[in-house]
Design an enzyme around this catalytic site. Structure first.
Site, PDB file in Angstrom:
ATOM      1  N   ASP A  15      10.765   5.179  -9.357  1.00 54.72           N
ATOM      2  CA  ASP A  15      10.401   5.795 -10.636  1.00 54.72           C
ATOM      3  C   ASP A  15      11.121   7.120 -10.869  1.00 54.72           C
ATOM      4  O   ASP A  15      11.421   7.495 -12.006  1.00 54.72           O
ATOM      5  CB  ASP A  15       8.892   6.014 -10.707  1.00 54.72           C
ATOM      6  CG  ASP A  15       8.132   4.725 -10.986  1.00 54.72           C
ATOM      7  OD1 ASP A  15       8.789   3.679 -11.183  1.00 54.72           O
ATOM      8  OD2 ASP A  15       6.890   4.766 -11.000  1.00 54.72           O
ATOM      9  N   SER A  66       0.818  -1.209   0.000  1.00 59.39           N
ATOM     10  CA  SER A  66       0.000   0.000   0.000  1.00 59.39           C
ATOM     11  C   SER A  66       0.861   1.271   0.000  1.00 59.39           C
ATOM     12  O   SER A  66       1.621   1.508  -0.931  1.00 59.39           O
ATOM     13  CB  SER A  66      -0.946  -0.047   1.208  1.00 59.39           C
ATOM     14  OG  SER A  66      -1.860   0.999   1.205  1.00 59.39           O
ATOM     15  N   LYS A  74      -0.216  -4.105  -3.678  1.00 60.36           N
ATOM     16  CA  LYS A  74      -1.549  -3.548  -3.421  1.00 60.36           C
ATOM     17  C   LYS A  74      -1.624  -2.174  -4.078  1.00 60.36           C
ATOM     18  O   LYS A  74      -1.063  -1.198  -3.584  1.00 60.36           O
ATOM     19  CB  LYS A  74      -1.826  -3.425  -1.922  1.00 60.36           C
ATOM     20  CG  LYS A  74      -3.212  -2.862  -1.601  1.00 60.36           C
ATOM     21  CD  LYS A  74      -3.438  -2.801  -0.095  1.00 60.36           C
ATOM     22  CE  LYS A  74      -4.834  -2.260   0.220  1.00 60.36           C
ATOM     23  NZ  LYS A  74      -4.974  -0.828  -0.090  1.00 60.36           N
TER      24      LYS A  74
END
Length: 552
Positions: free
Chosen positions: A300, A289, A314
């Site tokens: 990223d 999460s 998740k």
């Protein structure tokens, strides 16, 4: 009147597109069936129905056809939802467990600075009563619920201290308990800072920022940010933590749902603390999460090296909504997408095809995305670390000795309780070790207790024998099977000696937690942490660190 109402609904639906009209008709039809069914049950069922119980079961049954994160909370369970969202509850601040040998609920771990620890409650204390309510034959959930209550309320806890057999009474006042989201941070050798975050609760980003500033002031030249076993929490806190190391106005995560209200884009808002210091984020399969938003966004944006094992996966966002009569529901309203544009949801919860909760999206169906520097990353299946480092596995005997409920003798738990009783204090966490004499005493206790455990080799051997008999190979290979069977007979004393190092580490960490609480156990455990040591090695190798973040 009913005909008029139905005519109105039909007229209303006539202005809807065909697909939506058919959907709405199905909704109306099935709601009618549900209401009529309950009316008939209430009228004709042989016993009187409990409306709250029956309806709650029906609602929860309906939600079970969706994902496991969409949950209904009737009025009496709304405090549970509040605790999930804030990490706070009112109680005494102690874990309890069921002691298998005593068949009683006992104190497992008092939290540092909390009411239980402050009045002198200790690990191993057997809970006898709470005020006038006996607890000697009650399950853990029952005892735990009675220890909790409204802040400021006072009760008398009666316990039995196993080492002396003496009954003791403690007057305890409940207060708001917030589980420590930042149980430990500190400096490691070679100017490397370490921060351990266990959950993303309200204002945890401020604590992480404060810890990082303090470590930087102490001379940290690299940071290990530990998100292992962190199940997540607040999405906004994840954004604010990323902001510590990433400039303002950077998109960290986007939510995309079916309705416009569910769509949000979250950007960093504050001045960062440091945008160049090397960061390694530790993750594992329990990192989920908000933890995945944090680690995924840092990956990223090429701001940190992610190390460990693949995360949980998740990629769904839940929002709590109020219902009539003080009930609540937590609904999955959207999926989240991190800066590269990928969603890392690993499991397909589309129940229309009858898919099970275990239907993981295969790697062959995932898609390639790119980090800011052009490195390839994929959606689905969680966050794949830049550097995979598997942790050491725990031998079966150590797992059974330390896992509550698996060892019916509770020999390790009882040894720790006795050790605490005979040692008023111990050395600091990083210096404490059991002596050879301590180990010899524990080893003999295990042997004398009759401790046994499931041997995985024996289980697989038994399955092999069944298969060989079924296929007709057993008789001609009987001698080989008998020889192997004899060699697979495990001896507890031999296994204790073989795995002494690991078992002793587990034993020492549990003892340390009784004196120095969670922070002490974490600090001491870092000495044996294979993944942490690899992170520290990487931070001391700047060329290798930069090469990992460079496009291939």
């Amino acid at each position: 009147m009913r005909v008029i109402a139905l005519s109105f609904v039909v007229c209303l639906f006539s202005f809807c597109p065909a697909g939506a009209q058919n959907h709405n008709l199905e909704v109306g039809k099935n709601l009618d069936i549900f209401n009529t069914l309950y009316s008939q049950l209430d009228l004709f069922y042989v016993d009187t129905l409990n409306p709250r119980q029956t309806m709650t079961a029906g609602i929860k049954g309906m939600l079970r056809s969706l994902d496991p994160y969409t949950e209904y909370f009737p009025e009496e369970e709304t405090k549970q939802l509040e605790m999930m969202l804030t990490g706070k509850y009112a109680g005494i601040g102690a874990l309890v467990k069921y002691h298998t040998r005593l068949k009683r609920v006992v104190i497992d771990e008092p939290y540092e600075g909390m009411p239980a620890a402050e009045v002198g409650v200790r690990k191993g204390d057997i809970i006898l009563s709470i005020d006038d309510s006996l607890m000697t034959d009650k399950p853990v959930n029952y005892v735990s619920s009675h220890l909790r209550g409204d802040p400021g309320t006072t009760f008398v806890l009666r316990v039995k201290r196993p080492s002396t057999g003496k009954e003791m009474k403690f007057k305890i006042t409940r207060r708001n308990i917030k589980l420590p989201e930042l149980p430990f941070y500190g400096m490691r050798p070679d100017s490397i800072g370490y921060i351990n975050l266990t959950q993303f609760t309200e204002d945890c980003s401020k604590e992480v920022r404060r810890a990082f500033v303090e470590l930087k002031t102490q001379g940290a030249r690299g940071i290990v940010f530990d998100l292992r076993n962190n199940g997540g929490g607040s999405e906004m806190e994840a954004v604010n933590i990323v902001n510590i190391w990433v400039p303002q106005e950077q998109t960290v995560v986007e939510n995309r749902g079916k309705v416009e209200q569910a769509n949000h884009s979250y950007k960093t808002r504050l001045e960062p603390v440091d945008t160049v210091m090397p960061v390694v984020v530790l993750v594992n399969d329990e990192t989920a999460s908000a933890s995945e938003i944090t680690s995924g966004a840092l990956q990223d944006l090429d701001r940190a090296v992610i190390m460990g094992t693949r995360t949980y996966g998740k990629g769904l966002v839940q929002v709590p909504l109020d219902l009539p009569h003080h009930a609540n529901v937590k609904i999955t309203t959207s999926k989240y997408y991190i800066p590269s544009g990928r969603c890392i949801q690993a499991i397909n919860y589309n129940r229309q095809s009858g898919a099970a909760y275990t239907e993981h999206i295969p790697d062959s169906l995932t898609h390639v995305f790119h980090t800011r520097n052009g490195r390839e990353v994929r959606d689905g299946g969680g966050i794949k670390p830049d550097v995979e480092v598997k942790n050491d596995t725990m031998p079966n005997i150590a797992y059974y000795l330390s896992a509550g409920g698996l060892d019916s003798t509770e020999v390790m738990f009882d040894y720790i309780v006795d050790y605490i009783d005979h040692h008023e204090q111990i050395a600091p966490p990083t210096q404490f070790h059991l002596t050879d004499q301590d180990w010899a005493e524990f080893r003999q206790r295990v042997i004398d207790s009759g401790f046994s455990y499931d041997d995985m080799s024996r289980k697989q051997f038994d399955e092999l024998v069944k298969t060989a008999k079924f296929e007709g190979y057993y008789d001609e290979a009987r001698d080989a099977f008998d020889t192997l069977s004899e060699r697979l007979k495990h001896n507890v004393a031999t296994e204790l000696d073989k795995h002494r190092e690991t078992i002793q580490q587990v034993l020492e960490l549990d003892i340390i937690a009784a004196y120095y609480y969670q922070r002490g156990a974490i600090e001491a455990g870092l000495n044996y942490d294979k993944q942490l040591h690899e992170a520290e090695r990487l931070l001391k190798s700047p060329d290798e660190y930069r090469a990992i973040l460079s496009p291939k």
